[in-house]
Design a protein around this motif. Sequence first.
Motif, mmCIF file in Angstrom:
data_model
loop_
_atom_site.group_PDB
_atom_site.id
_atom_site.type_symbol
_atom_site.label_atom_id
_atom_site.label_comp_id
_atom_site.label_asym_id
_atom_site.label_seq_id
_atom_site.Cartn_x
_atom_site.Cartn_y
_atom_site.Cartn_z
ATOM 1 N N VAL A 175 0.840 -1.203 0.000
ATOM 2 C CA VAL A 175 0.000 0.000 0.000
ATOM 3 C C VAL A 175 0.875 1.252 0.000
ATOM 4 N N LEU A 176 1.921 1.251 0.823
ATOM 5 C CA LEU A 176 2.825 2.406 0.865
ATOM 6 C C LEU A 176 3.495 2.630 -0.484
ATOM 7 N N GLU A 177 3.860 1.541 -1.156
ATOM 8 C CA GLU A 177 4.507 1.689 -2.457
ATOM 9 C C GLU A 177 3.542 2.241 -3.497
ATOM 10 N N CYS A 178 2.262 1.914 -3.355
ATOM 11 C CA CYS A 178 1.259 2.481 -4.263
ATOM 12 C C CYS A 178 1.054 3.967 -4.002
ATOM 13 N N VAL A 179 1.032 4.346 -2.716
ATOM 14 C CA VAL A 179 0.706 5.719 -2.346
ATOM 15 C C VAL A 179 1.922 6.632 -2.450
ATOM 16 N N ASP A 180 3.037 6.205 -1.871
ATOM 17 C CA ASP A 180 4.223 7.067 -1.818
ATOM 18 C C ASP A 180 5.483 6.203 -1.800
ATOM 19 N N PRO A 181 5.954 5.745 -2.969
ATOM 20 C CA PRO A 181 7.141 4.875 -3.001
ATOM 21 C C PRO A 181 8.398 5.562 -2.499
ATOM 22 N N VAL A 182 8.497 6.893 -2.673
ATOM 23 C CA VAL A 182 9.676 7.617 -2.177
ATOM 24 C C VAL A 182 9.744 7.556 -0.659
ATOM 25 N N PHE A 183 8.590 7.736 0.002
ATOM 26 C CA PHE A 183 8.545 7.646 1.460
ATOM 27 C C PHE A 183 8.918 6.248 1.931
ATOM 28 N N LEU A 184 8.428 5.220 1.239
ATOM 29 C CA LEU A 184 8.753 3.851 1.626
ATOM 30 C C LEU A 184 10.252 3.608 1.544
ATOM 31 N N ARG A 185 10.885 4.100 0.478
ATOM 32 C CA ARG A 185 12.334 3.908 0.344
ATOM 33 C C ARG A 185 13.099 4.675 1.414
ATOM 34 N N SER A 186 12.535 5.787 1.889
ATOM 35 C CA SER A 186 13.236 6.588 2.896
ATOM 36 C C SER A 186 13.151 5.990 4.292
ATOM 37 N N VAL A 187 12.118 5.207 4.571
ATOM 38 C CA VAL A 187 11.941 4.668 5.924
ATOM 39 C C VAL A 187 12.200 3.165 6.012
ATOM 40 N N SER A 188 12.326 2.500 4.860
ATOM 41 C CA SER A 188 12.479 1.047 4.894
ATOM 42 C C SER A 188 13.216 0.568 3.652
ATOM 43 N N ARG A 189 13.861 -0.571 3.793
ATOM 44 C CA ARG A 189 14.520 -1.210 2.657
ATOM 45 C C ARG A 189 13.683 -2.343 2.080
ATOM 46 N N SER A 190 12.432 -2.393 2.462
ATOM 47 C CA SER A 190 11.574 -3.493 2.011
ATOM 48 C C SER A 190 10.974 -3.264 0.632
ATOM 49 N N GLY A 191 11.206 -2.076 0.046
ATOM 50 C CA GLY A 191 10.578 -1.760 -1.230
ATOM 51 C C GLY A 191 10.957 -2.723 -2.340
ATOM 52 N N THR A 192 12.256 -2.937 -2.539
ATOM 53 C CA THR A 192 12.714 -3.817 -3.625
ATOM 54 C C THR A 192 12.295 -5.272 -3.407
ATOM 55 N N PRO A 193 12.523 -5.859 -2.211
ATOM 56 C CA PRO A 193 12.034 -7.233 -2.002
ATOM 57 C C PRO A 193 10.526 -7.368 -2.185
ATOM 58 N N THR A 194 9.784 -6.368 -1.708
ATOM 59 C CA THR A 194 8.328 -6.414 -1.863
ATOM 60 C C THR A 194 7.944 -6.404 -3.334
ATOM 61 N N HIS A 195 8.609 -5.560 -4.113
ATOM 62 C CA HIS A 195 8.319 -5.478 -5.549
ATOM 63 C C HIS A 195 8.615 -6.805 -6.232
ATOM 64 N N LEU A 196 9.729 -7.433 -5.900
ATOM 65 C CA LEU A 196 10.100 -8.690 -6.533
ATOM 66 C C LEU A 196 9.133 -9.808 -6.147
ATOM 67 N N ILE A 197 8.760 -9.849 -4.858
ATOM 68 C CA ILE A 197 7.794 -10.869 -4.433
ATOM 69 C C ILE A 197 6.454 -10.650 -5.114
ATOM 70 N N PHE A 198 6.066 -9.379 -5.250
ATOM 71 C CA PHE A 198 4.802 -9.084 -5.909
ATOM 72 C C PHE A 198 4.831 -9.542 -7.374
ATOM 73 N N LEU A 199 5.933 -9.287 -8.065
ATOM 74 C CA LEU A 199 6.051 -9.763 -9.444
ATOM 75 C C LEU A 199 5.965 -11.291 -9.500
ATOM 76 N N GLY A 200 6.545 -11.956 -8.497
ATOM 77 C CA GLY A 200 6.420 -13.407 -8.439
ATOM 78 C C GLY A 200 4.980 -13.857 -8.281
ATOM 79 N N LEU A 201 4.216 -13.137 -7.455
ATOM 80 C CA LEU A 201 2.791 -13.452 -7.297
ATOM 81 C C LEU A 201 2.028 -13.238 -8.595
ATOM 82 N N VAL A 202 2.388 -12.182 -9.316
ATOM 83 C CA VAL A 202 1.747 -11.932 -10.610
ATOM 84 C C VAL A 202 1.992 -13.096 -11.554
ATOM 85 N N VAL A 203 3.245 -13.531 -11.654
ATOM 86 C CA VAL A 203 3.589 -14.636 -12.550
ATOM 87 C C VAL A 203 2.865 -15.907 -12.129
ATOM 88 N N MET A 204 2.838 -16.194 -10.824
ATOM 89 C CA MET A 204 2.157 -17.401 -10.341
ATOM 90 C C MET A 204 0.681 -17.405 -10.717
#
Length: 301
Positions: A175-204
Motif C-alpha cells: 500500500v505504501l509503495e502504491c501511495v508514496d514509493p519515495v517515502f517507503l524507500r526513505s523509511v524502509s529497505r523493504s521496497g525492492t524485495p516487496t516489488h520482486l515478491i509481488f512480481l512473483g505473485l503476478v507470474v504465479m
Amino acid sequence: MCATAALHETGFSMLDLLYAPFSEFEFMQRALVGVIAIALGGGPVGVFLMLRRMSLTGDAMAHAILPGAAVGYLLAGLSLPAMTIGGLFAGVIVAVAAGLVSRFTALKEDASLAAFYLLSLALGVTIVSLRGSNVDLLHVLFGTVLALDDSTLLLLAAISTVTVLALAVLYRPLVLECVDPVFLRSVSRSGTPTHLIFLGLVVMNLVGGFHALGTLLAVGMMMLPAAAARFWTSDITMMMAVSIVVGIVSGLSGLLLSFHAELPAGPAIILSAGAIYVVSLVLGREGGLLWLAWPGRHLEA
C-alpha cells in the motif's frame, strides 16, 4: 391458482437454469471451483497492479509465460508440471530481463516489456506449432476451463492460498509503495524485495490462469474485476474484496452463459467480467459516469 402455478413453474425453471448445470455435470463443478480459486488470488493482485499503474505489465507478463509453457508442452505434451514450471521460468526471465533493459539502457520499462511480449507470443506460438495441432494451439491460447482435472484444481488452490497469505504479510509495504514509493524507500529497505515478491505473485497467478483460460485471457480475471471494483470503493481492502466478488460472479455467469448458449467458456467468462466492468463504469459510486454527470446528487447521498 393457474397464475400462481405458472409463477411457481417459472420460478422452478429459472432455478433449474442456474442450478442444474452444476448439479448434473461434474465438469461444470470443477470449472466453477477453478474460477473461484482464480478470482481469490487474481482479484487482489489485479487491484495492486492497477494502483501501481502496471495493468499493461500484467498483460505483457501473461504472454511472457507462453514460450516456457510451450517448451514444456514440446518436451512432455499437455503435462501440468512441465507447462507450469516452464511458464514460471519464462515469466521470471522476462520480468528480470525487462527490468535490466530499462535500468541499464535508455529504453523505458513499458517499451521493453512490449518488445519481450511480442517476442514471447510469436516464439510460443511457433514452438507449439512445431509439434501440436490447431487444437493444441487453441488449448494453449484460450485454455480449457471445462476440462480441469484434480491436479490442476490443486495447483489453482495452492496458488490462491499462497497469494492471499503473501498479500496479508506484504499488505502495508504494498500500500505504501502504491501511495508514496519515495517515502517507503526513505523509511524502509523493504521496497525492492516487496516489488520482486509481488512480481512473483503476478507470474504465479498468470500461470494458474493460463491453465484454465489460456495465455490470451488469463490476465482478464485479474484486471477486469479490479477495474470494476475501483468504481465502487476507494478503500483498498474493500476494493480487493469487491474484485474477488466480481471475479466469482463473472466466472459463475460466464459458465452459465457458455452452457446454455453453447459459447466457448473462457471468452464467456471474460465477457461477463467485461459486462460488469461496463455497468460499474456507468453506475459506480466512485467516479461512475452517472455520478459524475450529477455531482449534486452524489453529495446529497
